[in-house]
Design an enzyme around this catalytic site. Structure first.
Site, PDB file in Angstrom:
ATOM      1  CD  GLN A 183       1.949  -0.756  -4.141  1.00 19.91           C
ATOM      2  OE1 GLN A 183       3.117  -1.048  -3.914  1.00 19.91           O
ATOM      3  NE2 GLN A 183       1.485   0.474  -4.029  1.00 19.91           N
ATOM      4  CG  HIS A 235      -3.626   0.342  -0.549  1.00 17.56           C
ATOM      5  ND1 HIS A 235      -2.913   0.733  -1.644  1.00 17.56           N
ATOM      6  CD2 HIS A 235      -3.752  -1.002  -0.653  1.00 17.56           C
ATOM      7  CE1 HIS A 235      -2.618  -0.324  -2.390  1.00 17.56           C
ATOM      8  NE2 HIS A 235      -3.118  -1.402  -1.797  1.00 17.56           N
TER       9      HIS A 235
HETATM   10  P1  5GP Z   1      -3.208  -4.087  -3.416  1.00 26.89           P
HETATM   11  O1  5GP Z   1      -3.418  -5.270  -4.326  1.00 26.89           O
HETATM   12  O2  5GP Z   1      -2.644  -2.903  -4.192  1.00 26.89           O
HETATM   13  O3  5GP Z   1      -2.436  -4.377  -2.168  1.00 26.89           O
HETATM   14  O4  5GP Z   1      -4.635  -3.659  -2.889  1.00 26.89           O
HETATM   15  C1  5GP Z   1      -5.571  -3.003  -3.677  1.00 26.89           C
HETATM   16  C2  5GP Z   1      -6.921  -3.364  -3.117  1.00 26.89           C
HETATM   17  O5  5GP Z   1      -7.867  -2.461  -3.640  1.00 26.89           O
HETATM   18  C3  5GP Z   1      -7.400  -4.761  -3.486  1.00 26.89           C
HETATM   19  O6  5GP Z   1      -7.619  -5.525  -2.308  1.00 26.89           O
HETATM   20  C4  5GP Z   1      -8.687  -4.516  -4.267  1.00 26.89           C
HETATM   21  O7  5GP Z   1      -9.699  -5.476  -3.993  1.00 26.89           O
HETATM   22  C5  5GP Z   1      -9.082  -3.127  -3.816  1.00 26.89           C
HETATM   23  N1  5GP Z   1      -9.810  -2.372  -4.811  1.00 26.89           N
HETATM   24  C6  5GP Z   1      -9.515  -2.255  -6.137  1.00 26.89           C
HETATM   25  N2  5GP Z   1     -10.396  -1.444  -6.749  1.00 26.89           N
HETATM   26  C7  5GP Z   1     -11.261  -1.026  -5.783  1.00 26.89           C
HETATM   27  C8  5GP Z   1     -12.407  -0.155  -5.804  1.00 26.89           C
HETATM   28  O8  5GP Z   1     -12.791   0.409  -6.829  1.00 26.89           O
HETATM   29  N3  5GP Z   1     -13.060   0.019  -4.634  1.00 26.89           N
HETATM   30  C9  5GP Z   1     -12.664  -0.593  -3.471  1.00 26.89           C
HETATM   31  N4  5GP Z   1     -13.381  -0.349  -2.378  1.00 26.89           N
HETATM   32  N5  5GP Z   1     -11.590  -1.400  -3.416  1.00 26.89           N
HETATM   33  C10 5GP Z   1     -10.894  -1.620  -4.557  1.00 26.89           C
END
Ligand code: 5GP
Ligand code: ZN
Length: 119
Positions: free
Chosen positions: A99, A105
């Site tokens: 994360q 999300h």
């Molecule tokens: P996590 O790593 O927290 O599970 O997922 C965060 C996700 O957000 C990642 O897959 C990353 O690519 C996406 N993400 C990060 N910054 C942005 C952004 O500014 N716009 C979009 N559309 N996705 C983002």
């Protein structure tokens, strides 16, 4: 108060439109938009408009919003036509599990095969 927008949160800024995103669906309580770094042909993030740090916190603090996120994940999969073959809903929870954004999300991933156990 729980669920309030956070000034330093990227996904709260996507909810308000302050940060642009490619939005594929929106409801009164959720926004779904394409991940900026897709890991599958379909890679959409579904977020609640309320701010909670992870899936379990959202479920505890606003169970209806969590249900809305999961229903919308299914709607995204149907809209993207990945529901027939199968798709994955992922909530990375905690830094050790990958994360990086601390606003709940659901990753909706589809359009390719997936291994089990996951990496
Ligand atoms: P996590 O790593 O927290 O599970 O997922 C965060 C996700 O957000 C990642 O897959 C990353 O690519 C996406 N993400 C990060 N910054 C942005 C952004 O500014 N716009 C979009 N559309 N996705 C983002
Ligand atoms: Zn937030």
């Amino acid at each position: 108060m729980a669920g309030e927008p956070q000034a330093d949160c990227l996904f709260c800024k996507i909810v308000t439109g302050e940060v642009p995103a490619t939005i594929v669906r929106e409801t009164d309580t959720t926004v779904a938009f394409r991940d900026i770094n897709p890991q599958a042909p379909t890679h959409v993030l579904v977020i609640p408009k309320v701010h909670y740090r992870d899936a379990a916190d959202l479920a505890a603090g606003d169970p209806q919003a969590m249900a809305d996120v999961l229903r919308e994940a299914g709607e995204v999969a149907a809209q993207e036509k990945v529901d027939e073959h199968g798709y994955r809903i992922v909530f990375n929870t905690g830094a050790g599990a990958g994360q990086t954004v601390w606003h709940t999300h659901a990753h909706v991933l589809g359009g390719r095969g997936f291994n089990w156990p996951p990496g």
